[in-house]
Design an enzyme around this catalytic site. Structure first.
Site, short mmCIF file in Angstrom:
data_model
loop_
_atom_site.label_atom_id
_atom_site.label_comp_id
_atom_site.label_asym_id
_atom_site.label_seq_id
_atom_site.Cartn_x
_atom_site.Cartn_y
_atom_site.Cartn_z
N ASP A 27 0.84 -1.19 0.00
CA ASP A 27 0.00 0.00 0.00
C ASP A 27 0.88 1.25 0.00
O ASP A 27 1.91 1.30 0.67
CB ASP A 27 -0.89 0.00 1.25
CG ASP A 27 -1.78 1.23 1.31
OD1 ASP A 27 -2.64 1.38 0.42
OD2 ASP A 27 -1.58 2.05 2.23
N HIS A 79 4.61 4.12 -3.52
CA HIS A 79 5.40 5.25 -4.01
C HIS A 79 5.83 6.20 -2.90
O HIS A 79 6.76 6.98 -3.08
CB HIS A 79 4.60 6.02 -5.06
CG HIS A 79 3.22 6.37 -4.62
ND1 HIS A 79 2.20 5.46 -4.65
CD2 HIS A 79 2.71 7.52 -4.11
CE1 HIS A 79 1.10 6.04 -4.18
NE2 HIS A 79 1.38 7.28 -3.84
N ASP A 95 -10.76 1.28 -4.98
CA ASP A 95 -10.54 2.72 -4.86
C ASP A 95 -11.35 3.53 -5.86
O ASP A 95 -11.44 4.75 -5.72
CB ASP A 95 -9.05 3.04 -5.10
CG ASP A 95 -8.17 2.54 -3.96
OD1 ASP A 95 -8.64 2.57 -2.81
OD2 ASP A 95 -7.03 2.13 -4.23
#
Length: 1480
Positions: free
Chosen positions: A476, A479, A604
């Site tokens: 999760d 980045h 999402d």
């Protein structure tokens, strides 16, 4: 830790390290080394040891269910939000059964550990405790669930791991606030925390400032922002976090002044400096805090540096009056000047703060697409707080107050994913640039576990716990997770579960940055989502990205190199008998693109009903499942949920018809579960079996995809009618689909019908307990047309094929039903079929340029021409392979050769017809077996559909090419067989250059193979066999690779035409030899010497007889038809002696048949050949200003420029390389005489006296340095025969001695290394090394040696033979040897460098240490880089004759030249010999 692998130097071989990798994951590697020092004769400091960059190999995990392996691309993943699953285990088991019924094979769970106060699945309260709300038995419940999934339901488990943040109420934060960013751990956050606190208070007090609390317009918001400036920003004095405290800075500097010293050299002339210069000085002199933020007034000028500046301006403190006001004022001005930029930075940051707050509040409270949060109050603050304030309690009391405000996690648009935006070099939290998650605290890992021991240990325990049960991780917020921490934690996870699949969503903003994360973390697949496509065209693009390779893609794996070549049957062309078998070759692994986990939808994002049309659920999921990648879906997609579920606020539970009973393939109600079952089944099967080739087509609102197996050619074809907004009920028209050479069977055709009425949506929305899908059903469609034509199948969609419809077909190609056998057929048997070929057969099989083909076929046949590409460079396999190797590498199915192959089988026929014709015409029976092999393969391909022909044709050519290569290696010497690829490629040019043509031979009236000077310019008639070129190339191309018989044949052929004591420059079959090369005889004699030393029983050649074309010691010229031709006989020994004797007495003749018929460019004087010795020095002189008797033989041709008949480089006098070759021959013959192996001891001079070979050699050695060396120090000029007024460059050897133009003697050219190589003892070693070092810098190019010093006025480095200008120097290419860079001298230069470099490195014991030897060889290796690249990239598979300046392409050069390759093989041979000498 295992011992690190070490490289062992091997100049002739390829350095390799075996690093076994026995598990999945990301493996980093690098090489440590000491850089090679600059080549120099002077002492240089040793370079500092260093290392390469870090490189990565990612090995995919091997997932399995039971005994069945599940490749990554066979995964069908189903994602669930754990909080909606209901009661454990009852509801969970029911839903997991429903997932299994649809034949998914992996379930992705959002985090199953205890959640924080927000209840968000990604805000974790205790990472090491499974959520007690569901799992009352904790870890035991998870263990039993996973066991049942894997053993009974056929499902693997995957979970999210959240490493970047923790819940803002995580209890362990109170114990360990150092795990987050606070003022103690991140002092640069102080200003951001202060601002955040003030903004929260300001929001609560808006009403007291008479500012609007219920925003209705942007004007209302603007009033609030203005108030924020007045009441918050201005009153906080945040500027103090940016600037220097000037008063304190002045005080500190004045206090330090008494002890101040003026830095030496840095403040010269300071009294004249501007204010800006003084400010810049202090900024560069130990200034504190310039880059980042910190406490108020953390930025400071270094007091000692400031005091030193005062001392430089005003003098020592002791000399100042008691009032230092002037100095203090001056320093104040300097510090104020520094502050100017800091104030600008403050103003800029505050402007950003205002804009960020404005934009965020506008989105949250005013924008139509925002949540419109309503009035601002304590429960709905003006801002989202950037910091979590830990509660004050007995635990937190142990910490300082500055530890208790922790930065919350968030993200920044288009930010650098590798940068820590809460780090010391970022002001993002102050500037309010972070889109913050107020329920999550960002974790601070530091640079290593030592920076935060508790956090690293805690997260390691969490990670290992997850790896214990789950086959896959989804990282999760990957980045934003520190990449070094993720690397560490994944290593820990893989220690528990080596075959761990790792998935991630990356929002880095660039594919390059994605690649960094993938390679370093070993990410198995990146999550991509079909619902992100805003149009059918965009969806088609996404499908194309993840679908797999194009249909008919090339096989990039090596073929045939796994087979061992059998011994030669004939043994006639092997080296010392039968050829040896080839060892097994190691295959190279092929890299692959970044894999995708292609989801139709994730939790999402919005559902089709929201973003498109509900009916698009069916075509989207079908298209996704047809892709050759891992695929996935989310609970609610198959069920047609009307909206995406809010994973934080929604409290309802999942429902699914698939969870309530059996799922039947095909039409049905309650969503698309029945179709999804079929699609998952097919997707898993195709992934397991390797269906990785696809073809995608997009036409308006239709997308078709055909996915096939690369070997069986079985496949599935899908036609999908997408349903984007506005599509209505229109049926559209998908034109009939034509499947070439393919048959098809309908699997099914369906449409999706969904009730999207307001009532239906309302019913779903108002259910307070359960999440439900819209009423939907899949309906079967009739009317699909499948029409089988002669060579194709035509598919027609039903008349009613509305948006939301799909049609699925099974396909196969009848002609390739046994295609697995076809691949095996194509790639097998070649080694045996090609095993009878000899080296001449291989010349026909692999090479033959246009001129050779035309010559041998009386002009009827040439090389093959590919429409849109042009003619191949060779008629043989190399011609095809030179094109195909790049087409295969790039999988360039759009290349003209691919189009041509699809259009017809002409290439098949041409290759076969040519070989059959050659086998018969040229009497090459050994070509029959490989031709039959090719016939069988091409015959098998004739029924293959045209779109597959490029792949299979390439496979045939590749197999045949490698079989030919392996056969060639088996016929060449051991040093080539076991040498590096570059050496092997050089050796192959020997086969390339050696062949037969009708118009040229070594002897008249008989066609025998001869060595061409270069291709394609020097291949036929008189232009093929050049004495000079052959004997420069022969040592490498024949002797150095074991072709001793071919070498002997060429030596004897030229010996037979000895005349005037010379061998001809142009052989012309011996019919019309031309004797205009003064150097050819010396290269010839050197080759005889080399033959005696290198060939087995080489000395026997001295007694071999040759028939003489002309009479011995007789200059009479007569035609080949004359009865005297080839009647006299001489031994090679006698030939040598005749050559030496003629040069001893002097040679003078006019060329036979002189005139324009012989040479239309030469003036009459040029035909006069004069050669004579100078017995005062032993040197031999020759030539005149109107001929050019050495290899630099360009004759002026331009009447326009006035250069016709005037050579560019006459090189008359005593050329240095000829002197070296003469000396080499003399010492050789003298040594042979002393050993009783040569019956002549001397020659007679013109005056009748004699001189022995030893005396002649001694005479040359005594005079060589005096005649040729140009001393570095003018003070030494008197010791040498030099004219100081003409010297252009010192420390070199002259190119000529006493030529017709004195300045030409002193030119630096690339000829001296020839003399150094063959006669090193002539040279003073120190002088030689100095000259080599200089030449290395001045005239060595990337591949070749410049033929003239660039500082010479005659230097012109671009050869353009077609130029016809007024330029005397360059017109008609007169500058051929006046600057362009020729390749063949590189070999001699590097040989000389190696010899003398090893010589100078010898110690007192005469030995060279291992380290010194390695460095000497590496200096040479470094200088081969350009040639290695050139031969690898050249379609001619050779090295060019020359290049222009700096290695630029010269279009008038032969693209492959015999001596260019031969002289570099010489280098490898020398290197091997020198290595053995040093080892002895």
């Amino acid at each position: 830790m295992p011992e690190l692998p070490t490289l062992h130097p091997d100049f002739n071989g390829t350095l390799k390290i075996d690093v076994p990798i026995t598990m999945a994951g990301a493996f980093a590697f690098y090489t440590t080394y000491t850089p090679l020092p600059e080549f120099s004769t002077s002492n240089k400091p040793s370079p500092t040891p260093t290392r390469t960059a870090t490189y990565y190999i990612d090995v995919s995990p091997k997932l399995s269910l039971g005994n069945e392996v599940i490749p990554l691309d066979a995964l069908s993943i189903f994602s669930v939000v754990s909080r909606f699953m209901g009661e454990f285990p009852k509801s969970w088991d029911k839903h997991l059964e429903g997932v299994a019924r649809r034949e998914y094979n992996m379930v992705h769970f959002t985090p199953l550990v205890e959640r924080g106060v927000s209840r968000s699945p990604y805000s974790l309260y205790d990472q090491c405790r499974f959520d007690p709300e569901y799992f009352t038995n904790g870890e035991k419940d998870i263990a039993s669930m996973i066991q049942k999934m894997e053993q009974e339901q056929g499902l693997l488990g995957m979970t999210d791991v959240v490493w970047n943040h923790t819940a803002n109420n995580s209890k362990w934060l109170e114990e360990h606030p150092e795990a987050g960013y606070n003022i103690e751990t991140a002092p640069w956050m102080e200003s951001a925390i202060e601002l955040d606190t003030a903004l929260l208070k300001f929001g609560e007090d808006l009403g007291t400032y008479n500012l609007p609390t219920d925003l209705k317009t942007a004007g209302d918001l603007s009033k609030v922002i203005a108030g924020m400036h007045e009441e918050v920003i201005n009153k906080l004095d945040l500027w103090q976090y940016f600037v220097i405290d000037v008063d304190q800075g002045v005080r500190d500097a004045l206090a330090a002044w008494p002890e101040a010293t003026v830095p030496e050299g840095t403040l010269n002339g300071v009294q004249g400096w501007s204010l800006e210069q003084k400010a810049n000085y202090l900024l560069s002199a130990n200034f504190v805090g310039a880059e980042g933020l910190g406490p108020r007034y953390h930025r400071k000028a270094d007091a000692k540096s400031a005091a030193g500046l005062l001392a430089a301006i005003y003098g020592p403190f002791s000399s100042m009056p008691s009032d230092q006001g002037a100095a203090a004022g001056a320093l104040r001005d300097i510090l104020d000047a520094i502050n100017v930029e800091f104030y600008k930075q403050y103003d800029s940051d505050m402007a950003v703060v205002s804009q960020q707050v404005f934009d965020r509040v506008r989105y949250l409270r005013l924008d139509d697409d925002g949540p419109k949060m309503g009035p601002i109050n304590r429960s709905s603050p003006l801002i989202e707080s950037y910091f979590t304030r830990l509660p004050e309690n007995s635990t937190t009391q142990k910490h300082g107050s500055k530890s208790l405000a922790l930065a919350n996690n968030g993200w920044i648009w288009a930010a650098n994913a590798l940068k820590d935006h809460a780090g010391s070099d970022s002001r993002a939290y102050l500037r309010r640039e972070v889109i913050v998650w107020s329920d999550c605290v960002k974790l601070r890992y530091g640079n290593s576990p030592a920076d935060n021991p508790f956090l690293w240990d805690f997260m390691t325990k969490y990670t290992r716990l997850m790896a214990k049960y789950f086959a896959g991780f989804r990282i999760d917020n990957c980045h934003s997770t520190p990449i070094h921490a993720a690397e560490y934690l994944l290593d820990e996870a893989r220690a528990v579960r080596p075959n761990l699949a790792v998935f991630a969503e990356l929002f880095t903003g660039s594919e390059e940055m994605d690649y960094v994360f993938v390679k370093r973390l070993g990410i198995s697949s990146l999550i991509r989502e079909a619902m992100q496509a805003w149009s059918t065209q965009e969806l088609s693009r996404l499908v194309h990205m993840h679908a797999g390779r194009p249909i008919g893609s090339f096989d990039v794996e090596e073929v045939s190199h796994n087979e061992a070549s059998p011994p030669s049957k004939s043994g006639t062309n092997g080296v010392n008998g039968a050829a040896k078998a080839q060892p097994e070759k190691v295959q190279l692994i092929q890299g692959s693109p970044i894999h995708a986990l292609f989801m139709d939808c994730t939790h999402d994002n919005e559902m089709p009903t929201q973003k498109r049309d509900a009916r698009d659920t069916l075509p989207t999921t079908a298209l996704v499942n047809m892709c050759a990648s891992a695929t996935g879906s989310v609970m609610g997609f198959d069920e047609i949920y009307p909206r995406a579920v809010n994973i934080v606020s929604d409290k309802r539970l999942y429902t699914s018809s698939s969870s309530d009973g059996e799922v039947t393939v095909g039409a049905g109600s309650g969503g698309i579960g029945g179709i999804k079952k079929l699609l998952n089944r097919l997707h898993t099967m195709m992934g397991k079996e390797g269906y990785d080739e696809t073809f995608i087509d997009h036409q308006e609102e239709y997308i078709t995809i055909h996915r096939v197996h690369p070997m069986t050619r079985k496949g599935y074809f899908l036609a999908a009618h997408t349903a984007y907004p506005g599509c209505g009920a229109g049926h559209g028209n998908l034109p009939p689909v034509h499947l070439a050479g393919t048959e098809a069977k309908l699997v099914g055709c369906w449409k999706l019908e969904v009730d999207t009425s307001d009532e239906a949506k309302k019913a779903c929305a108002e259910d307070q307990k359960y999440l439900k899908g819209l009423p939907a059903k899949v309906v079967g469609l009739d009317g699909v047309g499948i029409d089988l034509a002669k060579h194709e199948t035509v598919l027609t969609m039903p008349a009613s094929f509305p948006p939301g419809s799909i049609a699925l077909f099974e396909t196969w190609i009848p002609s390739t039903e046994h295609v697995e056998g076809l691949d095996k057929l194509v790639t097998s048997g070649a080694t045996e079929a090609f095993s009878t070929l000899d080296l001449l057969d291989l010349n026909f099989m692999l090479y033959r340029c246009e001129a050779e083909e035309r010559d041998s076929s009386s002009g009827n046949e040439g090389v093959y021409t590919i429409p849109g590409h042009g003619p191949l460079v060779y008629a043989g396999l190399q011609g095809w392979w030179s094109v195909l190797k790049f087409v295969i590498k790039d999988n360039d199915l759009g290349h003209p050769i691919c189009s041509h192959l699809r259009e017809g089988r002409w290439a098949f026929d041409h290759i076969i017809d040519r070989l059959q014709r050659i086998a018969k015409r040229d009497k090459r029976p050994n070509l029959i077996d490989p031709t039959e092999w090719l016939i069988a393969r091409f015959q098998a391909l004739r029924t293959v559909p045209s779109f597959l022909l490029p792949r299979y044709f390439a496979l045939v050519i590749k197999t045949a090419y490698y079989a030919s290569w392996d056969r060639a290696m088996a016929l060449l010497s051991d040093n080539v067989q076991h040498g590096q690829k570059f050496l092997q490629s050089l050796a192959m040019t020997s086969i390339q250059m050696s062949g037969t043509v009708k118009s040229a031979s070594l002897v008249p009236n008989e066609t025998v193979p001869s060595l061409a000077a270069g291709l394609p310019h020097f291949t036929t008639s008189w232009a093929r066999a050049w004495g000079r070129d052959i004997f420069i190339a022969l040592r490498g191309l024949y002797l150095g690779i074991g072709r001793y018989d071919d070498a002997k044949m060429h030596i004897k052929a030229f010996a037979s035409v000895l005349k005037h004591g010379m061998v001809p420059n142009l052989l012309s079959d011996g019919r019309a030899p031309r004797y205009n090369a003064r150097d050819a005889i010396w290269f010839f004699l050197q080759n005889i010497q080399d033959y005696t030393n290198m060939a087995p029983d080489g000395m026997k050649i001295m007694k071999d007889y040759v028939h003489r074309r002309f009479l011995p010691f007789d200059d009479t010229y007569f035609s080949v038809e004359d009865s005297r031709a080839y009647q006299a006989e001489s031994t090679i020994e006698d030939i040598i002696q005749e050559a030496m004797q003629r040069h001893a007495t002097g040679i003078s003749f006019r060329e036979a048949n002189a005139g324009i018929g012989l040479d239309m460019q030469m003036r009459s004087e040029g035909f006069n050949i004069r050669i004579k010795p100078d017995w005062t020095t032993g040197l031999i002189f020759g030539g005149n200003q109107y001929n050019c008797g050495t290899w630099m033989d360009k004759m002026g041709e331009s009447e326009r420029a006035g250069s016709k008949g005037i050579p560019g480089t006459p090189r008359d006098g005593a050329a240095i390389e000829l002197t070296g070759l003469l000396y080499s021959t003399l010492t050789w013959l003298s040594g042979l005489y002393d050993k009783g192996k040569y019956r002549y001891s001397h020659v007679k001079k013109a005056d009748g006296t004699t001189i022995s070979f030893a005396e002649w050699a001694k005479l040359i050695k005594a005079n060589f340095e005096r005649c040729y060396y140009i001393p570095r120090d003018p003070a030494d000029d008197s010791k040498y025969d030099v004219n100081p007024s003409i010297i252009n460059r010192r420390g070199i050897y002259k190119d000529l001695y006493r030529s017709g133009k004195e300045y030409e003697d002193y030119q630096l050219r690339a000829n001296f290394p020839i003399a150094m190589t063959v006669a090193p003892s002539l040279f003073d070693p120190a002088h030689a090394m100095s000259c080599i070092e200089l030449a290395d810098k001045v005239i060595r190019g990337p591949t070749g040696m410049a033929t003239l010093d660039p500082s010479d006025l005659n230097y012109h480095s671009y050869y353009i033979n077609s130029e016809d200008s007024d330029n005397f120097a360059t017109s008609k290419g007169r500058n051929y040897h006046q600057g362009p860079e020729w390749i063949w001298p590189t070999g001699y230069f590097l040989r000389a460098m190696l010899k003398f470099d090893l010589m100078r490195r010898r110690g007192e014991d005469g030995k060279v240490s291992a380290e010194q030897r390695t460095e000497a060889f590496q200096q040479v290796t470094r200088r081969l880089e350009g040639c290695k690249k050139a031969i690898e990239e050249s379609p001619w598979a050779g090295l060019a004759e020359l290049t222009n300046k700096g290695g630029e392409l010269c279009r008038d050069s032969s693209p492959t030249q015999a001596w260019s390759s031969g002289c570099l093989i010489d280098l490898f041979y020398d290197a091997s010999e020198l290595s053995q000498e040093e080892d002895a």
